[in-house]
Design a protein around this motif. Structure first.
Motif, PDB file in Angstrom:
ATOM      1  N   VAL A  44       0.861  -1.187   0.000  1.00 28.24           N
ATOM      2  CA  VAL A  44       0.000   0.000   0.000  1.00 28.24           C
ATOM      3  C   VAL A  44       0.897   1.236   0.000  1.00 28.24           C
ATOM      4  N   SER A  45       0.742   2.068  -1.017  1.00 29.28           N
ATOM      5  CA  SER A  45       1.556   3.279  -1.153  1.00 29.28           C
ATOM      6  C   SER A  45       1.014   4.401  -0.282  1.00 29.28           C
ATOM      7  N   ALA A  46       1.854   5.412  -0.084  1.00 28.57           N
ATOM      8  CA  ALA A  46       1.402   6.644   0.555  1.00 28.57           C
ATOM      9  C   ALA A  46       1.332   7.738  -0.494  1.00 28.57           C
ATOM     10  N   THR A  48       0.250  12.212  -1.103  1.00 30.30           N
ATOM     11  CA  THR A  48      -0.240  13.481  -0.567  1.00 30.30           C
ATOM     12  C   THR A  48      -1.496  13.951  -1.300  1.00 30.30           C
ATOM     13  N   ARG A  49      -1.925  13.204  -2.331  1.00 34.56           N
ATOM     14  CA  ARG A  49      -3.146  13.664  -3.002  1.00 34.56           C
ATOM     15  C   ARG A  49      -4.374  13.325  -2.158  1.00 34.56           C
ATOM     16  N   ALA A  50      -5.472  14.039  -2.414  1.00 38.98           N
ATOM     17  CA  ALA A  50      -6.698  13.824  -1.638  1.00 38.98           C
ATOM     18  C   ALA A  50      -7.344  12.504  -2.045  1.00 38.98           C
ATOM     19  N   SER A  60      -6.503   1.832   0.015  1.00 45.51           N
ATOM     20  CA  SER A  60      -6.184   2.322  -1.328  1.00 45.51           C
ATOM     21  C   SER A  60      -4.793   2.943  -1.290  1.00 45.51           C
ATOM     22  N   TYR A  61      -4.609   3.791  -0.325  1.00 49.93           N
ATOM     23  CA  TYR A  61      -3.350   4.484  -0.067  1.00 49.93           C
ATOM     24  C   TYR A  61      -3.326   4.830   1.414  1.00 49.93           C
ATOM     25  N   PHE A  62      -2.142   5.227   1.926  1.00 54.05           N
ATOM     26  CA  PHE A  62      -2.076   5.996   3.160  1.00 54.05           C
ATOM     27  C   PHE A  62      -2.108   7.455   2.723  1.00 54.05           C
ATOM     28  N   LEU A  79      10.968   3.468   1.069  1.00 47.47           N
ATOM     29  CA  LEU A  79      11.780   2.645   0.170  1.00 47.47           C
ATOM     30  C   LEU A  79      12.059   3.414  -1.114  1.00 47.47           C
ATOM     31  N   GLU A  80      11.069   4.157  -1.579  1.00 50.32           N
ATOM     32  CA  GLU A  80      11.206   5.027  -2.746  1.00 50.32           C
ATOM     33  C   GLU A  80      10.099   6.046  -2.680  1.00 50.32           C
ATOM     34  N   TYR A  81      10.274   7.148  -3.395  1.00 45.01           N
ATOM     35  CA  TYR A  81       9.174   8.105  -3.534  1.00 45.01           C
ATOM     36  C   TYR A  81       9.443   8.967  -4.761  1.00 45.01           C
ATOM     37  N   ALA A  82       8.381   9.562  -5.284  1.00 42.77           N
ATOM     38  CA  ALA A  82       8.522  10.414  -6.462  1.00 42.77           C
ATOM     39  C   ALA A  82       7.389  11.419  -6.478  1.00 42.77           C
ATOM     40  N   THR A  83       7.637  12.528  -7.168  1.00 46.10           N
ATOM     41  CA  THR A  83       6.565  13.476  -7.431  1.00 46.10           C
ATOM     42  C   THR A  83       5.950  13.075  -8.771  1.00 46.10           C
ATOM     43  N   VAL A  84       4.660  12.743  -8.754  1.00 45.68           N
ATOM     44  CA  VAL A  84       3.998  12.227  -9.957  1.00 45.68           C
ATOM     45  C   VAL A  84       3.008  13.276 -10.456  1.00 45.68           C
ATOM     46  N   HIS A  85       2.949  13.453 -11.766  1.00 47.64           N
ATOM     47  CA  HIS A  85       2.070  14.448 -12.394  1.00 47.64           C
ATOM     48  C   HIS A  85       2.309  15.853 -11.828  1.00 47.64           C
ATOM     49  N   TYR A  90       4.195  10.502  -4.071  1.00 52.08           N
ATOM     50  CA  TYR A  90       3.736   9.121  -3.917  1.00 52.08           C
ATOM     51  C   TYR A  90       4.948   8.315  -3.488  1.00 52.08           C
ATOM     52  N   GLY A  91       4.762   7.331  -2.612  1.00 51.05           N
ATOM     53  CA  GLY A  91       5.913   6.529  -2.235  1.00 51.05           C
ATOM     54  C   GLY A  91       5.529   5.255  -1.512  1.00 51.05           C
ATOM     55  N   THR A  92       6.551   4.412  -1.296  1.00 48.22           N
ATOM     56  CA  THR A  92       6.362   3.103  -0.676  1.00 48.22           C
ATOM     57  C   THR A  92       6.974   3.102   0.720  1.00 48.22           C
ATOM     58  N   PRO A  93       6.155   2.955   1.779  1.00 47.73           N
ATOM     59  CA  PRO A  93       6.722   2.812   3.125  1.00 47.73           C
ATOM     60  C   PRO A  93       7.527   1.507   3.216  1.00 47.73           C
ATOM     61  N   LEU A 109       4.957  -4.107  -5.999  1.00 46.64           N
ATOM     62  CA  LEU A 109       4.831  -2.653  -5.933  1.00 46.64           C
ATOM     63  C   LEU A 109       4.288  -2.189  -7.276  1.00 46.64           C
ATOM     64  N   GLU A 110       3.149  -1.488  -7.261  1.00 46.67           N
ATOM     65  CA  GLU A 110       2.613  -0.953  -8.517  1.00 46.67           C
ATOM     66  C   GLU A 110       2.910   0.539  -8.502  1.00 46.67           C
ATOM     67  N   ILE A 111       4.047   0.914  -9.078  1.00 49.14           N
ATOM     68  CA  ILE A 111       4.538   2.288  -8.928  1.00 49.14           C
ATOM     69  C   ILE A 111       5.002   2.832 -10.272  1.00 49.14           C
ATOM     70  N   ASP A 112       5.355   4.121 -10.305  1.00 47.91           N
ATOM     71  CA  ASP A 112       5.769   4.705 -11.574  1.00 47.91           C
ATOM     72  C   ASP A 112       7.253   4.416 -11.838  1.00 47.91           C
ATOM     73  N   ILE A 113       7.679   4.826 -13.018  1.00 44.51           N
ATOM     74  CA  ILE A 113       9.019   4.456 -13.476  1.00 44.51           C
ATOM     75  C   ILE A 113      10.146   5.082 -12.625  1.00 44.51           C
ATOM     76  N   GLN A 114       9.915   6.318 -12.139  1.00 46.61           N
ATOM     77  CA  GLN A 114      10.941   6.943 -11.280  1.00 46.61           C
ATOM     78  C   GLN A 114      11.151   6.118 -10.019  1.00 46.61           C
ATOM     79  N   GLY A 115      10.036   5.638  -9.453  1.00 45.26           N
ATOM     80  CA  GLY A 115      10.099   4.803  -8.256  1.00 45.26           C
ATOM     81  C   GLY A 115      10.764   3.464  -8.564  1.00 45.26           C
ATOM     82  N   ALA A 116      10.438   2.894  -9.731  1.00 43.66           N
ATOM     83  CA  ALA A 116      11.013   1.602 -10.125  1.00 43.66           C
ATOM     84  C   ALA A 116      12.538   1.694 -10.170  1.00 43.66           C
TER      85      ALA A 116
HETATM   86  P1  5GP Z   1      -3.305   7.831  -8.902  1.00 41.87           P
HETATM   87  O1  5GP Z   1      -3.258   9.217  -8.356  1.00 41.87           O
HETATM   88  O2  5GP Z   1      -4.072   7.755 -10.198  1.00 41.87           O
HETATM   89  O3  5GP Z   1      -3.772   6.825  -7.883  1.00 41.87           O
HETATM   90  O4  5GP Z   1      -1.796   7.401  -9.259  1.00 41.87           O
HETATM   91  C1  5GP Z   1      -1.035   8.177 -10.103  1.00 41.87           C
HETATM   92  C2  5GP Z   1       0.305   7.526 -10.370  1.00 41.87           C
HETATM   93  O5  5GP Z   1       1.083   7.376  -9.187  1.00 41.87           O
HETATM   94  C3  5GP Z   1       0.230   6.122 -10.971  1.00 41.87           C
HETATM   95  O6  5GP Z   1       0.730   6.202 -12.293  1.00 41.87           O
HETATM   96  C4  5GP Z   1       1.128   5.262 -10.123  1.00 41.87           C
HETATM   97  O7  5GP Z   1       2.016   4.505 -10.917  1.00 41.87           O
HETATM   98  C5  5GP Z   1       1.903   6.247  -9.291  1.00 41.87           C
HETATM   99  N1  5GP Z   1       2.152   5.690  -7.958  1.00 41.87           N
HETATM  100  C6  5GP Z   1       1.234   5.151  -7.111  1.00 41.87           C
HETATM  101  N2  5GP Z   1       1.810   4.765  -5.967  1.00 41.87           N
HETATM  102  C7  5GP Z   1       3.146   5.036  -6.097  1.00 41.87           C
HETATM  103  C8  5GP Z   1       4.287   4.834  -5.235  1.00 41.87           C
HETATM  104  O8  5GP Z   1       4.216   4.305  -4.135  1.00 41.87           O
HETATM  105  N3  5GP Z   1       5.474   5.263  -5.715  1.00 41.87           N
HETATM  106  C9  5GP Z   1       5.622   5.839  -6.933  1.00 41.87           C
HETATM  107  N4  5GP Z   1       6.842   6.190  -7.317  1.00 41.87           N
HETATM  108  N5  5GP Z   1       4.575   6.030  -7.765  1.00 41.87           N
HETATM  109  C10 5GP Z   1       3.355   5.628  -7.358  1.00 41.87           C
END
Ligand code: 5GP
Length: 194
Positions: A44-46, A48-50, A60-62, A79-85, A90-93, A109-116
Protein backbone atom coordinates in the motif's frame (compact mmCIF):
# COMPACT_ATOMS: atom_id res chain seq x y z
CA UNK A 1 16.00 -15.78 9.66
CA UNK A 2 19.68 -16.60 9.06
CA UNK A 3 22.36 -14.23 7.81
CA UNK A 4 22.10 -15.44 4.23
CA UNK A 5 18.32 -14.93 4.11
CA UNK A 6 18.69 -11.47 5.64
CA UNK A 7 21.25 -10.55 3.00
CA UNK A 8 18.91 -11.52 0.15
CA UNK A 9 15.97 -9.80 1.86
CA UNK A 10 17.94 -6.57 2.13
CA UNK A 11 18.74 -6.83 -1.59
CA UNK A 12 15.07 -7.17 -2.52
CA UNK A 13 14.57 -10.86 -3.17
CA UNK A 14 10.83 -11.53 -3.19
CA UNK A 15 10.04 -8.03 -4.42
CA UNK A 16 8.54 -7.32 -7.85
CA UNK A 17 7.86 -3.91 -9.33
CA UNK A 18 5.04 -3.87 -11.87
CA UNK A 19 4.85 -0.84 -14.12
CA UNK A 20 3.44 0.00 -17.53
CA UNK A 21 1.59 2.67 -19.49
CA UNK A 22 -1.88 3.98 -18.83
CA UNK A 23 -4.78 1.64 -19.74
CA UNK A 24 -2.51 -1.35 -20.34
CA UNK A 25 -4.50 -3.23 -17.69
CA UNK A 26 -1.78 -3.61 -15.04
CA UNK A 27 -4.30 -3.03 -12.25
CA UNK A 28 -6.43 -5.89 -13.58
CA UNK A 29 -3.41 -8.19 -13.83
CA UNK A 30 -2.33 -7.32 -10.26
CA UNK A 31 -5.87 -7.92 -8.93
CA UNK A 32 -5.97 -11.27 -10.71
CA UNK A 33 -2.65 -12.26 -9.09
CA UNK A 34 -3.88 -11.24 -5.63
CA UNK A 35 -7.18 -13.09 -5.98
CA UNK A 36 -5.62 -16.31 -7.24
CA UNK A 37 -2.42 -16.59 -5.22
CA UNK A 38 -2.44 -16.36 -1.41
CA UNK A 39 1.36 -15.80 -1.34
CA UNK A 40 1.07 -12.58 -3.36
CA UNK A 41 0.74 -9.29 -1.46
CA UNK A 42 0.37 -5.74 -2.75
CA UNK A 43 2.24 -2.92 -1.03
CA UNK A 44 0.00 0.00 0.00
CA UNK A 45 1.56 3.28 -1.15
CA UNK A 46 1.40 6.64 0.55
CA UNK A 47 0.32 9.80 -1.23
CA UNK A 48 -0.24 13.48 -0.57
CA UNK A 49 -3.15 13.66 -3.00
CA UNK A 50 -6.70 13.82 -1.64
CA UNK A 51 -8.72 10.60 -1.46
CA UNK A 52 -11.15 10.03 -4.33
CA UNK A 53 -14.72 9.00 -3.49
CA UNK A 54 -14.69 5.44 -2.18
CA UNK A 55 -10.96 5.32 -1.42
CA UNK A 56 -10.13 4.05 2.07
CA UNK A 57 -7.13 5.27 4.09
CA UNK A 58 -4.72 2.42 4.67
CA UNK A 59 -6.24 0.31 1.88
CA UNK A 60 -6.18 2.32 -1.33
CA UNK A 61 -3.35 4.48 -0.07
CA UNK A 62 -2.08 6.00 3.16
CA UNK A 63 -3.22 9.59 2.76
CA UNK A 64 -0.58 11.85 4.31
CA UNK A 65 -0.05 15.61 4.43
CA UNK A 66 3.09 16.98 2.75
CA UNK A 67 4.62 17.51 6.24
CA UNK A 68 3.92 13.92 7.26
CA UNK A 69 5.38 12.67 3.99
CA UNK A 70 8.53 14.78 4.33
CA UNK A 71 9.01 13.59 7.91
CA UNK A 72 8.91 9.94 6.73
CA UNK A 73 11.49 10.69 4.05
CA UNK A 74 13.75 12.43 6.61
CA UNK A 75 13.42 9.46 8.97
CA UNK A 76 14.56 7.11 6.18
CA UNK A 77 11.25 5.24 6.27
CA UNK A 78 10.53 5.35 2.52
CA UNK A 79 11.78 2.65 0.17
CA UNK A 80 11.21 5.03 -2.75
CA UNK A 81 9.17 8.11 -3.53
CA UNK A 82 8.52 10.41 -6.46
CA UNK A 83 6.57 13.48 -7.43
CA UNK A 84 4.00 12.23 -9.96
CA UNK A 85 2.07 14.45 -12.39
CA UNK A 86 3.94 17.51 -11.14
CA UNK A 87 2.41 18.12 -7.71
CA UNK A 88 1.78 15.21 -5.37
CA UNK A 89 4.26 12.88 -3.74
CA UNK A 90 3.74 9.12 -3.92
CA UNK A 91 5.91 6.53 -2.23
CA UNK A 92 6.36 3.10 -0.68
CA UNK A 93 6.72 2.81 3.12
CA UNK A 94 9.67 0.49 3.76
CA UNK A 95 8.62 -1.39 6.91
CA UNK A 96 5.47 -3.19 5.65
CA UNK A 97 7.36 -4.39 2.56
CA UNK A 98 10.23 -5.83 4.64
CA UNK A 99 7.76 -7.51 7.00
CA UNK A 100 5.74 -9.09 4.17
CA UNK A 101 8.84 -10.42 2.41
CA UNK A 102 10.23 -11.84 5.63
CA UNK A 103 6.91 -13.68 6.08
CA UNK A 104 7.55 -15.35 2.72
CA UNK A 105 5.16 -13.21 0.69
CA UNK A 106 5.79 -12.30 -2.94
CA UNK A 107 5.37 -8.54 -2.75
CA UNK A 108 4.22 -6.39 -5.67
CA UNK A 109 4.83 -2.65 -5.93
CA UNK A 110 2.61 -0.95 -8.52
CA UNK A 111 4.54 2.29 -8.93
CA UNK A 112 5.77 4.71 -11.57
CA UNK A 113 9.02 4.46 -13.48
CA UNK A 114 10.94 6.94 -11.28
CA UNK A 115 10.10 4.80 -8.26
CA UNK A 116 11.01 1.60 -10.13
CA UNK A 117 14.50 2.98 -10.79
CA UNK A 118 15.01 3.83 -7.10
CA UNK A 119 13.92 0.37 -5.98
CA UNK A 120 16.40 -1.27 -8.36
CA UNK A 121 19.19 0.95 -6.99
CA UNK A 122 18.35 0.23 -3.37
CA UNK A 123 17.49 -3.44 -3.91
CA UNK A 124 19.22 -4.97 -6.93
CA UNK A 125 17.52 -8.36 -6.58
CA UNK A 126 14.07 -6.78 -6.97
CA UNK A 127 12.53 -7.68 -10.32
CA UNK A 128 11.23 -4.97 -12.60
CA UNK A 129 8.38 -6.18 -14.80
CA UNK A 130 6.97 -3.97 -17.53
CA UNK A 131 3.44 -4.72 -18.71
CA UNK A 132 3.16 -3.77 -22.38
CA UNK A 133 0.16 -3.66 -24.74
CA UNK A 134 0.08 -6.04 -27.74
CA UNK A 135 0.51 -2.95 -29.93
CA UNK A 136 -0.09 0.80 -29.94
CA UNK A 137 -3.55 0.78 -31.52
CA UNK A 138 -4.78 -1.73 -28.92
CA UNK A 139 -3.58 0.61 -26.14
CA UNK A 140 -5.48 3.51 -27.72
CA UNK A 141 -8.56 1.29 -28.05
CA UNK A 142 -8.40 0.23 -24.36
CA UNK A 143 -8.02 3.81 -23.19
CA UNK A 144 -10.92 5.04 -25.33
CA UNK A 145 -13.23 2.15 -24.51
CA UNK A 146 -12.92 2.51 -20.75
CA UNK A 147 -14.33 6.00 -21.23
CA UNK A 148 -13.24 7.40 -17.87
CA UNK A 149 -11.16 10.27 -19.28
CA UNK A 150 -12.04 13.31 -21.36
CA UNK A 151 -10.52 13.44 -24.88
CA UNK A 152 -7.96 16.01 -23.59
CA UNK A 153 -6.97 13.76 -20.69
CA UNK A 154 -6.77 10.77 -23.07
CA UNK A 155 -4.39 12.71 -25.31
CA UNK A 156 -2.23 13.68 -22.32
CA UNK A 157 -2.11 10.09 -21.08
CA UNK A 158 -1.20 8.78 -24.53
CA UNK A 159 1.67 11.26 -24.65
CA UNK A 160 3.05 9.98 -21.36
CA UNK A 161 2.39 6.39 -22.53
CA UNK A 162 4.81 7.02 -25.41
CA UNK A 163 7.48 8.13 -22.92
CA UNK A 164 6.75 5.14 -20.66
CA UNK A 165 6.92 2.65 -23.54
CA UNK A 166 10.32 4.04 -24.47
CA UNK A 167 11.59 3.16 -20.96
CA UNK A 168 10.68 -0.52 -21.18
CA UNK A 169 14.26 -1.60 -21.98
CA UNK A 170 15.25 -0.51 -18.44
CA UNK A 171 13.12 -3.36 -17.06
CA UNK A 172 14.26 -6.93 -16.38
CA UNK A 173 11.23 -8.39 -18.17
CA UNK A 174 8.54 -7.20 -20.57
CA UNK A 175 5.25 -9.10 -20.47
CA UNK A 176 2.56 -8.49 -23.09
CA UNK A 177 -0.94 -8.13 -21.67
CA UNK A 178 -2.80 -9.89 -24.48
CA UNK A 179 -5.03 -11.83 -22.08
CA UNK A 180 -5.27 -11.24 -18.32
CA UNK A 181 -4.92 -14.83 -17.03
CA UNK A 182 -2.05 -15.62 -19.40
CA UNK A 183 -0.22 -12.38 -18.59
CA UNK A 184 -0.72 -12.91 -14.83
CA UNK A 185 0.63 -16.45 -15.04
CA UNK A 186 3.77 -15.24 -16.84
CA UNK A 187 4.26 -12.52 -14.19
CA UNK A 188 3.81 -15.10 -11.41
CA UNK A 189 6.45 -17.37 -12.98
CA UNK A 190 8.87 -14.43 -13.00
CA UNK A 191 8.03 -13.57 -9.38
CA UNK A 192 8.69 -17.13 -8.24
CA UNK A 193 11.98 -17.59 -10.10
CA UNK A 194 15.11 -16.65 -8.17
P1 5GP B 1 -3.30 7.83 -8.90
O1 5GP B 1 -3.26 9.22 -8.36
O2 5GP B 1 -4.07 7.76 -10.20
O3 5GP B 1 -3.77 6.83 -7.88
O4 5GP B 1 -1.80 7.40 -9.26
C1 5GP B 1 -1.04 8.18 -10.10
C2 5GP B 1 0.31 7.53 -10.37
O5 5GP B 1 1.08 7.38 -9.19
C3 5GP B 1 0.23 6.12 -10.97
O6 5GP B 1 0.73 6.20 -12.29
C4 5GP B 1 1.13 5.26 -10.12
O7 5GP B 1 2.02 4.50 -10.92
C5 5GP B 1 1.90 6.25 -9.29
N1 5GP B 1 2.15 5.69 -7.96
C6 5GP B 1 1.23 5.15 -7.11
N2 5GP B 1 1.81 4.76 -5.97
C7 5GP B 1 3.15 5.04 -6.10
C8 5GP B 1 4.29 4.83 -5.23
O8 5GP B 1 4.22 4.30 -4.14
N3 5GP B 1 5.47 5.26 -5.71
C9 5GP B 1 5.62 5.84 -6.93
N4 5GP B 1 6.84 6.19 -7.32
N5 5GP B 1 4.57 6.03 -7.77
C10 5GP B 1 3.36 5.63 -7.36
Amino acid sequence: MNKDELFHLSRGRGLTVVAGPTAVGKGTVVRYLLENNPAVALSVSATTRAPRPGEVDGESYFFWTMDQFDAKIAAGEMLEYATVHGTNKYGTPKQPVIEAISQGKLVILEIDIQGARQVKQAMPEAKLVFIAPPNWSELVRRLQSRGTETPEEQARRLQSAEVELAAQNEFDHVVINDEVARCASEVLDLMQAH
